[in-house]
Every structure is written in structure tokens, then in C-alpha cells.
Motif scaffolding. Sequence first.
Motif, PDB file in Angstrom:
ATOM      1  N   GLY A 250      -8.312  50.340  86.308  1.00 41.67           N
ATOM      2  CA  GLY A 250      -8.895  51.897  86.357  1.00 41.67           C
ATOM      3  C   GLY A 250     -10.278  51.690  86.939  1.00 41.67           C
ATOM      4  N   ILE A 251     -11.200  50.121  87.085  1.00 41.37           N
ATOM      5  CA  ILE A 251     -11.965  50.173  87.790  1.00 41.37           C
ATOM      6  C   ILE A 251     -12.506  49.394  89.063  1.00 41.37           C
ATOM      7  CG2 ILE A 251     -13.590  47.949  87.019  1.00 41.37           C
ATOM      8  CD1 ILE A 251     -13.188  47.556  84.591  1.00 41.37           C
ATOM      9  N   VAL A 252     -13.596  50.885  89.663  1.00 40.57           N
ATOM     10  CA  VAL A 252     -13.177  50.688  91.352  1.00 40.57           C
ATOM     11  C   VAL A 252     -13.923  49.324  91.861  1.00 40.57           C
ATOM     12  CG1 VAL A 252     -14.298  51.922  92.886  1.00 40.57           C
ATOM     13  CG2 VAL A 252     -13.138  53.213  91.124  1.00 40.57           C
ATOM     14  N   VAL A 253     -13.353  48.685  92.145  1.00 38.17           N
ATOM     15  CA  VAL A 253     -14.256  47.371  92.377  1.00 38.17           C
ATOM     16  C   VAL A 253     -14.523  47.875  93.660  1.00 38.17           C
ATOM     17  CG1 VAL A 253     -14.647  45.058  93.112  1.00 38.17           C
ATOM     18  CG2 VAL A 253     -13.061  46.168  91.665  1.00 38.17           C
ATOM     19  N   PRO A 254     -16.349  47.719  94.105  1.00 39.00           N
ATOM     20  CA  PRO A 254     -17.149  47.953  95.066  1.00 39.00           C
ATOM     21  C   PRO A 254     -16.890  47.307  96.731  1.00 39.00           C
ATOM     22  CG  PRO A 254     -18.651  48.432  93.389  1.00 39.00           C
ATOM     23  CD  PRO A 254     -17.014  47.731  92.779  1.00 39.00           C
ATOM     24  N   VAL A 255     -17.196  47.379  97.661  1.00 40.61           N
ATOM     25  CA  VAL A 255     -17.136  46.318  98.746  1.00 40.61           C
ATOM     26  C   VAL A 255     -17.686  45.281  98.549  1.00 40.61           C
ATOM     27  CG1 VAL A 255     -17.015  46.101 100.454  1.00 40.61           C
ATOM     28  CG2 VAL A 255     -16.550  47.947  99.962  1.00 40.61           C
ATOM     29  N   ASP A 256     -18.939  44.407  97.565  1.00 42.80           N
ATOM     30  CA  ASP A 256     -19.744  43.745  97.970  1.00 42.80           C
ATOM     31  C   ASP A 256     -18.960  42.832  96.517  1.00 42.80           C
ATOM     32  OD1 ASP A 256     -20.783  45.616  95.807  1.00 42.80           O
ATOM     33  OD2 ASP A 256     -22.573  45.382  96.501  1.00 42.80           O
ATOM     34  N   ALA A 257     -18.418  43.088  95.434  1.00 40.32           N
ATOM     35  CA  ALA A 257     -18.053  42.907  94.214  1.00 40.32           C
ATOM     36  C   ALA A 257     -16.627  42.101  94.696  1.00 40.32           C
ATOM     37  CB  ALA A 257     -17.779  43.968  93.397  1.00 40.32           C
ATOM     38  N   ARG A 258     -15.546  43.259  95.486  1.00 39.50           N
ATOM     39  CA  ARG A 258     -14.325  42.158  96.310  1.00 39.50           C
ATOM     40  C   ARG A 258     -14.903  40.511  97.312  1.00 39.50           C
ATOM     41  NH1 ARG A 258      -9.828  44.173  95.772  1.00 39.50           N
ATOM     42  NH2 ARG A 258     -10.392  46.369  95.564  1.00 39.50           N
ATOM     43  N   GLU A 259     -16.190  40.986  97.861  1.00 41.27           N
ATOM     44  CA  GLU A 259     -16.546  40.031  98.553  1.00 41.27           C
ATOM     45  C   GLU A 259     -16.971  38.418  97.234  1.00 41.27           C
ATOM     46  OE1 GLU A 259     -19.015  41.786 101.575  1.00 41.27           O
ATOM     47  OE2 GLU A 259     -16.883  41.998 102.346  1.00 41.27           O
ATOM     48  N   ARG A 260     -17.686  39.340  97.093  1.00 44.01           N
ATOM     49  CA  ARG A 260     -18.137  37.901  95.575  1.00 44.01           C
ATOM     50  C   ARG A 260     -16.927  36.940  95.101  1.00 44.01           C
ATOM     51  NH1 ARG A 260     -23.466  38.564  91.456  1.00 44.01           N
ATOM     52  NH2 ARG A 260     -23.350  37.037  90.933  1.00 44.01           N
ATOM     53  N   ILE A 261     -16.586  38.223  94.505  1.00 46.95           N
ATOM     54  CA  ILE A 261     -14.209  37.793  94.111  1.00 46.95           C
ATOM     55  C   ILE A 261     -13.544  36.227  94.724  1.00 46.95           C
ATOM     56  CG2 ILE A 261     -13.115  37.930  92.479  1.00 46.95           C
ATOM     57  CD1 ILE A 261     -14.261  40.755  91.506  1.00 46.95           C
ATOM     58  N   THR A 262     -13.878  37.335  95.924  1.00 43.81           N
ATOM     59  CA  THR A 262     -12.844  36.519  96.722  1.00 43.81           C
ATOM     60  C   THR A 262     -13.334  34.955  97.279  1.00 43.81           C
ATOM     61  OG1 THR A 262     -13.355  38.479  98.628  1.00 43.81           O
ATOM     62  CG2 THR A 262     -11.432  38.394  97.179  1.00 43.81           C
ATOM     63  N   GLY A 263     -14.465  35.321  97.703  1.00 44.61           N
ATOM     64  CA  GLY A 263     -15.338  34.633  98.133  1.00 44.61           C
ATOM     65  C   GLY A 263     -15.659  33.216  98.191  1.00 44.61           C
ATOM     66  N   CYS A 264     -15.528  33.137  95.760  1.00 46.86           N
ATOM     67  CA  CYS A 264     -16.248  32.537  95.277  1.00 46.86           C
ATOM     68  C   CYS A 264     -14.884  31.399  95.235  1.00 46.86           C
ATOM     69  CB  CYS A 264     -15.986  32.635  93.429  1.00 46.86           C
ATOM     70  SG  CYS A 264     -16.940  31.693  92.427  1.00 46.86           S
ATOM     71  N   GLY A 265     -15.347  30.178  95.244  1.00 47.39           N
ATOM     72  CA  GLY A 265     -14.168  28.858  95.367  1.00 47.39           C
ATOM     73  C   GLY A 265     -14.063  27.723  94.424  1.00 47.39           C
ATOM     74  N   ASP A 266     -15.295  28.268  93.269  1.00 45.92           N
ATOM     75  CA  ASP A 266     -15.296  28.389  91.721  1.00 45.92           C
ATOM     76  C   ASP A 266     -14.108  28.165  90.769  1.00 45.92           C
ATOM     77  OD1 ASP A 266     -15.836  26.276  89.630  1.00 45.92           O
ATOM     78  OD2 ASP A 266     -18.153  25.911  90.577  1.00 45.92           O
ATOM     79  N   PRO A 267     -13.024  28.151  90.080  1.00 49.17           N
ATOM     80  CA  PRO A 267     -12.200  27.823  89.788  1.00 49.17           C
ATOM     81  C   PRO A 267     -12.664  28.226  88.131  1.00 49.17           C
ATOM     82  CG  PRO A 267     -11.595  26.456  90.479  1.00 49.17           C
ATOM     83  CD  PRO A 267     -12.527  26.259  90.993  1.00 49.17           C
ATOM     84  N   GLU A 268     -13.947  27.573  88.171  1.00 49.30           N
ATOM     85  CA  GLU A 268     -14.934  27.441  86.697  1.00 49.30           C
ATOM     86  C   GLU A 268     -15.504  29.000  86.800  1.00 49.30           C
ATOM     87  OE1 GLU A 268     -14.937  26.303  82.730  1.00 49.30           O
ATOM     88  OE2 GLU A 268     -13.628  24.744  84.209  1.00 49.30           O
ATOM     89  N   ILE A 269     -16.146  29.490  87.605  1.00 50.12           N
ATOM     90  CA  ILE A 269     -16.415  30.079  87.486  1.00 50.12           C
ATOM     91  C   ILE A 269     -15.911  32.078  87.490  1.00 50.12           C
ATOM     92  CG2 ILE A 269     -18.672  31.703  88.858  1.00 50.12           C
ATOM     93  CD1 ILE A 269     -19.375  29.703  90.046  1.00 50.12           C
ATOM     94  N   LEU A 270     -14.753  31.600  88.262  1.00 49.05           N
ATOM     95  CA  LEU A 270     -13.698  32.746  88.046  1.00 49.05           C
ATOM     96  C   LEU A 270     -13.265  32.870  86.903  1.00 49.05           C
ATOM     97  CD1 LEU A 270     -12.326  32.233  92.015  1.00 49.05           C
ATOM     98  CD2 LEU A 270     -13.436  34.044  91.375  1.00 49.05           C
ATOM     99  N   ARG A 271     -12.942  31.117  86.242  1.00 54.83           N
ATOM    100  CA  ARG A 271     -12.537  31.395  84.944  1.00 54.83           C
ATOM    101  C   ARG A 271     -13.410  32.680  84.113  1.00 54.83           C
ATOM    102  NH1 ARG A 271     -11.295  26.428  85.961  1.00 54.83           N
ATOM    103  NH2 ARG A 271      -8.840  26.244  86.211  1.00 54.83           N
TER     104      ARG A 271
END
Length: 290
Positions: A250-271
Amino acid sequence: MVSSPHEAMHRIFQEYPGLFSRVSEVLGVDFAPPTSVTVLPTDLTEARPVERRVDTLLRLDTEDGDSLLLAVEAQGKTDPAKPASWAYYLAYLYTKYRLQPLLLVVCQDRTTAEWASRTTHIGPPQWPALTLRPLVAGPHNMPRITNTAEARKDLALATLSAITHAADPDIGAILKALSTALRDTPETIADPIVELTAQGLGRLPAAQHWRNLVAVDLSFYTSPLSEEIRDEGRAQGIAQSILLLLEQRGIVVPVDARERITGCGDPEILRHWLARTITASCAEEIFAEE
């Protein structure tokens, strides 16, 4: 700034010097196949502080006993200053090596190719002292190789076909024929083909199509590009998991946060972000201390 297509258009002749024989045949010019090839220094700078470099320079010793210098230039757009530079290159090479020089210009668009094909006369119109006549390979005269068997027969020419037709509406069929031909090709041969093709497509839409084909048709290869594609796939999967978990909590994801998440290409950081998603009270918390 030198683009990746620029590098691929001339570097392919360094990797596959014999390709010139097939290209010259396509262009209707008869050159004997080389029996040996020497990659020469590309620096044409004189003692004066004026730096001049040709993109690729090869010495071709042919089976009929002749030798010639092949200067390959990748040209991305029309440039009124280029013919004078090209004429200098050829005159310098003839002076330095005492071998007949030939200029091959490789282009990715028809307008540039037609411009590069023009004969340039240097000297007064009533008696030109020099005539510049480049041999040009581009989308106007390179074959569209869309047949797998034809691509398999000459992988280097099929690669040049993909590079020169990068913006062609039929590029998908050209790339599919190439990727299919590479399936049963030894990895040591396929790797440079995969990388050169990716480099030659640059940032055109066809580049992503090639990456998709490599991911599906050549998923068993371990080339730098295939590894990069697999990393991208992993990254996309983790990014979607982060967004799904935040949504379920139930957490709202702002546009800038969503873009930061989907734009990250490093699997280690994403983990790391995924681990924080379990306890984060807001989307911004998953980026803490980044």
C-alpha cells in the motif's frame, strides 16, 4: 565525438580483411583476393603539428602478386571539408608507402553515401591536377541479406549488411537471418560478430531488436553483450518485484522514485533496494544512504 556505428563501419575490415574482396565484388570493382593482410598505423600526421588519422588502414597483398593500401573511412554525415582530407590521405599514403592507395567510405544513410560517391577534381577546371574517386559502400548498394543460409555463407558481409541498413524498414529480417546463422557458429567466431553488430546499430531502434534476438537466439553465449543483456533481464525482474511489493504494502511510489527503480541496471543495487522494501515506510526509504 566518435560514435559506436562509426567504429563498427571501419573496424569490421580490421577484424575481417577478406571482407573487402566481397564488398568490391558487390560494388562491381574487380580486386584479387588478398593472400596476406597487414594492419598499418592510422596516424598520418606530419612533422608539423597537424594531426590527421584515417579510420582503418590495411595493406592487402593479393594472390596476383600486387599490393595495395586500403584506407577505410566511416562517414556519418556530409562534410564539405572531407574530400580535401581524403585527397591528402591518399597522396600521403602513396608518398610514404609507394603503393597504390584506395579509399573505401562506409555510410549508413543514402544521402551521405551519394555525397561521398561524387568525384572531386582538384586543380583548375581546364586541367585538374588530381581526381578523388572514393569507393563507397552504403544502404544504396550493399545487399539486404535476409536469408539465413546466405548469412551463414558470409557472416562478415551479413554483419556489414546489418550495419549499413541499420535504419532500413527491413532491418528486422536482416538481423533475424544473422542471429539464426550464428546459432550453430562456434562462440569464438560469433562473439565479435555479435559485438560489431551491436556497435554498428548504435542507438537506433534496431539496436534493441538485436539485443532481444541475442537474448533469445544466442542465450547460451557468454560474450560481453550477452552477459550485459542477461544482467538487464535480471535487473528488470528485480525492479518489477520492488514495485510489486511496494504496491502490495500500500505504499505510493512517486514518479521520480519509479523512474529511479526501473532505470537502474545494476542487479546488486536493486537487491539492496528490494531488501529494504520489506520494512520501508515510504518509497524514498529504500534509497537510504545511497
